[in-house]
Design a protein around this motif. Sequence first.
Motif, PDB file in Angstrom:
ATOM      1  N   LEU A 194       4.942 -19.611  22.262  1.00 40.09           N
ATOM      2  CA  LEU A 194       6.337 -18.902  22.327  1.00 40.09           C
ATOM      3  C   LEU A 194       7.119 -18.376  23.669  1.00 40.09           C
ATOM      4  N   ILE A 195       8.282 -18.075  23.731  1.00 38.41           N
ATOM      5  CA  ILE A 195       8.883 -18.020  24.932  1.00 38.41           C
ATOM      6  C   ILE A 195       9.192 -16.513  25.036  1.00 38.41           C
ATOM      7  N   VAL A 196       8.801 -15.723  26.377  1.00 44.92           N
ATOM      8  CA  VAL A 196       9.265 -14.418  26.468  1.00 44.92           C
ATOM      9  C   VAL A 196      10.442 -14.109  26.805  1.00 44.92           C
ATOM     10  N   SER A 197      11.370 -14.687  27.581  1.00 47.83           N
ATOM     11  CA  SER A 197      12.501 -14.495  28.393  1.00 47.83           C
ATOM     12  C   SER A 197      13.474 -14.456  27.165  1.00 47.83           C
ATOM     13  N   LYS A 198      14.102 -13.492  26.889  1.00 43.19           N
ATOM     14  CA  LYS A 198      15.188 -13.429  26.020  1.00 43.19           C
ATOM     15  C   LYS A 198      16.520 -13.816  26.666  1.00 43.19           C
ATOM     16  N   LYS A 199      16.463 -13.832  27.766  1.00 43.66           N
ATOM     17  CA  LYS A 199      17.947 -14.324  28.556  1.00 43.66           C
ATOM     18  C   LYS A 199      17.943 -15.995  28.193  1.00 43.66           C
ATOM     19  N   ILE A 200      16.798 -16.645  28.501  1.00 43.46           N
ATOM     20  CA  ILE A 200      16.950 -17.993  28.165  1.00 43.46           C
ATOM     21  C   ILE A 200      17.129 -18.477  26.920  1.00 43.46           C
ATOM     22  N   LYS A 201      16.565 -17.489  25.984  1.00 45.39           N
ATOM     23  CA  LYS A 201      17.135 -17.806  24.365  1.00 45.39           C
ATOM     24  C   LYS A 201      18.228 -17.790  24.201  1.00 45.39           C
ATOM     25  N   ALA A 202      18.826 -16.460  24.618  1.00 44.92           N
ATOM     26  CA  ALA A 202      20.263 -16.228  24.518  1.00 44.92           C
ATOM     27  C   ALA A 202      21.058 -17.410  24.872  1.00 44.92           C
ATOM     28  N   PHE A 203      21.006 -17.896  26.080  1.00 44.86           N
ATOM     29  CA  PHE A 203      21.707 -19.002  27.055  1.00 44.86           C
ATOM     30  C   PHE A 203      21.602 -20.116  25.953  1.00 44.86           C
ATOM     31  N   LEU A 204      20.410 -20.711  25.715  1.00 49.10           N
ATOM     32  CA  LEU A 204      20.215 -21.810  25.008  1.00 49.10           C
ATOM     33  C   LEU A 204      20.910 -21.754  23.871  1.00 49.10           C
ATOM     34  N   ALA A 219      -4.514  -9.187  13.584  1.00 53.91           N
ATOM     35  CA  ALA A 219      -4.908 -10.059  14.528  1.00 53.91           C
ATOM     36  C   ALA A 219      -4.852 -11.468  13.488  1.00 53.91           C
ATOM     37  N   VAL A 220      -4.913 -11.360  12.340  1.00 52.20           N
ATOM     38  CA  VAL A 220      -4.699 -12.400  11.642  1.00 52.20           C
ATOM     39  C   VAL A 220      -3.206 -12.847  11.822  1.00 52.20           C
ATOM     40  N   ALA A 221      -2.295 -12.189  11.768  1.00 53.87           N
ATOM     41  CA  ALA A 221      -0.737 -12.586  11.985  1.00 53.87           C
ATOM     42  C   ALA A 221      -0.674 -13.196  13.526  1.00 53.87           C
ATOM     43  N   GLU A 222      -1.369 -12.720  14.348  1.00 49.11           N
ATOM     44  CA  GLU A 222      -1.205 -13.198  15.948  1.00 49.11           C
ATOM     45  C   GLU A 222      -2.025 -14.552  15.993  1.00 49.11           C
ATOM     46  N   ARG A 273       1.345 -13.449  22.534  1.00 50.42           N
ATOM     47  CA  ARG A 273       2.784 -13.943  22.277  1.00 50.42           C
ATOM     48  C   ARG A 273       2.880 -14.351  21.087  1.00 50.42           C
ATOM     49  N   GLY A 274       2.015 -14.623  19.986  1.00 48.04           N
ATOM     50  CA  GLY A 274       2.236 -14.685  18.517  1.00 48.04           C
ATOM     51  C   GLY A 274       3.166 -14.077  17.706  1.00 48.04           C
ATOM     52  N   THR A 275       2.600 -12.973  17.787  1.00 48.98           N
ATOM     53  CA  THR A 275       3.642 -11.724  17.336  1.00 48.98           C
ATOM     54  C   THR A 275       4.175 -10.796  18.229  1.00 48.98           C
ATOM     55  N   SER A 276       3.883 -10.911  19.404  1.00 51.76           N
ATOM     56  CA  SER A 276       4.190 -10.154  20.801  1.00 51.76           C
ATOM     57  C   SER A 276       3.980  -8.554  20.646  1.00 51.76           C
ATOM     58  N   GLY A 277       2.929  -8.218  19.498  1.00 55.66           N
ATOM     59  CA  GLY A 277       2.727  -6.600  19.578  1.00 55.66           C
ATOM     60  C   GLY A 277       1.723  -6.221  20.438  1.00 55.66           C
ATOM     61  N   ILE A 278       2.021  -4.687  20.610  1.00 58.44           N
ATOM     62  CA  ILE A 278       1.192  -3.939  21.742  1.00 58.44           C
ATOM     63  C   ILE A 278      -0.168  -3.879  21.116  1.00 58.44           C
ATOM     64  N   ASP A 279      -0.665  -4.139  19.791  1.00 59.19           N
ATOM     65  CA  ASP A 279      -1.736  -3.730  19.015  1.00 59.19           C
ATOM     66  C   ASP A 279      -2.616  -4.789  19.525  1.00 59.19           C
ATOM     67  N   GLY A 280      -3.668  -4.381  20.002  1.00 64.37           N
ATOM     68  CA  GLY A 280      -5.085  -5.423  20.205  1.00 64.37           C
ATOM     69  C   GLY A 280      -5.098  -5.965  21.333  1.00 64.37           C
ATOM     70  N   THR A 281      -4.425  -5.613  22.341  1.00 61.69           N
ATOM     71  CA  THR A 281      -4.372  -6.168  23.752  1.00 61.69           C
ATOM     72  C   THR A 281      -5.603  -6.000  24.313  1.00 61.69           C
TER      73      THR A 281
END
Length: 579
Positions: free
Chosen positions: A309-319, A87-90, A436-444
């Motif tokens: 932070l941005i979710v889309s991997k496609k827009i990151k790859a494009f830009l 949680a600290v990292a997030e 989306r800070g670290t985008s982990g599944i823990d703690g949702t």
Amino acid sequence: MMYSDIPAAQTLVLYFESRGVKNIVISPGSRNAPLTISFTKNPFFNCFSVVDERCAAFFAMGMAQHLQEPVAVLCSSGSAMLNFYPAVAEAYYSDIPLIVVSADRPSYRIDIGDGQTIRQENVLEKHIGYSANLKQDVSHATQTISKYGKSLLEDGQEEIQEHNEREITKALAVAFDEKYPVHINIPFEEPLYGRVEEPSVQIQNLEAQAAPDSPMEENWDELSEVWRHSSRKMVLVGVNQPNAIETEVLEILANDPNTVLFTETTSNLHHPDFFESIDSIIAPIEKSEDREELFQKLQPELLVTFGGLIVSKKIKAFLREYKSKQHWHIDTKKANDTFYCLTKHIKTNPNQFFKRMGTNGSGESDFKAFWEHKKDGYEKKRKDYLEEIPFSDFIAFDRIIKNIPKGYQVHLANSSTVRYAQLFAMDRSLQVFCNRGTSGIDGTTSTAVGSSIYSEQPTLLLTGDLSFFYDSNALWNKYIRQDFRIVLINNSGGGIFRILPGKEDTEEFETFFETSHGLSAKHLAEMYGFEHICAKNEAELEDALEGFYSESDKPKILEVATPRVLNNKILLGYFDFIS
């Protein structure tokens, strides 16, 4: 009112009260008893008991995110604090002011073989705004200190008190002013349970030595000139607080024919002229015979970003491949070079920036009109595709998102959940959150529960099976509201791995990547006092959704079972279909 008889405990509580840190999430233990006593016996504080430290930290973080103010999480010594780290990292990467308070053993008890002792000082330093390591009081348990820790007596109690107050002041300044998580570590010697009715210390209002950087003065005429004369502008918005952007600004951006504005579900921005499903634009280009030509046509001259932070991997790859000549990031605090072309960090807020930029430039291009035509095409094809496919994650998300009541607070789990949500429009009245800070599944789940505590609106958690079962201890507390709702998409494994490179139909893949399982939330729901509903097909899902959000005496879980080996084919087929 009651206080611990240990000065350091009194000092921290008094400073928290003076700065208005009201909410304290406490995980049980003995070493933190001086603080637990002092917080729970003071009516100023709202104290919450959460046993699992990882859940407690995310619970506190969700509350801090919702309130937009510091919230403290408190634990005993030893390994307990290490469970706070996710949680600290997030919080660090999401700019959430979480205050971690850890009780510690005296320095002479560490590394000699005593239980529940680890090296706690600065243990979070890589993901923390400030680490305040308080000194042990020598006016308490003096006889024990004289026997085992004589070196501590070199500092008098007055010097120790000054040091502790200074460190607490610095930590709180960072939490309040810079929105970073901070860590306050306090060593206590036994006895731990002594109490007094009045504190023995009087705190001073010391100013923190380090102040946040002041915003740089920008050459606004120069920026405005570039903005107005850029014929292909792209504005990309990541994680954003609900209602942060003014309507006037939204209209400025929507009415600019030279600007394409891409939003994500987590941006909480809505306008008919914005592009809400980034991947639905990018994916057809990836598959097109005219890939190079179309990507060059989409390539911006000026890229402006704001939010998290941005979710889309496609827009990151494009830009990253088709870099913009200039990339400006708008944020008062920091700028990430996500696309490896950052040219300017503009330290202001988006509302001020876009108002100063104005609207149309010296000439209009067909930049926006061309891509709006593409957007209209994929929206129509998405409707057609939904009518052709069998029941799956894709259909489930479409139906679930369409049926969320207006005004709800919606928390999205990471991995497949947030990515599916990107493909469907959310009603503008919904407030959307995701870690989306670290985008982990823990703690949702813990984050959603913590955020719901002070929410004026009901909360919905939309989650996948691995995220839900991983954080199932989040339900182990007495603070879950009757109107709290969970929609659990159970596809019996980590479905996202089936759409990533490396997918194989082997036992090893199913066991070690997908982690296939046959678990159900039914018995967990019963144990924690939730009403449980199960849907295994489209008709059952639509029937379940009809009464799911109605008032009830219990919170509810709607578990939607979808076909594990079919979901990925349908999702990937969607991108083929709209192409």
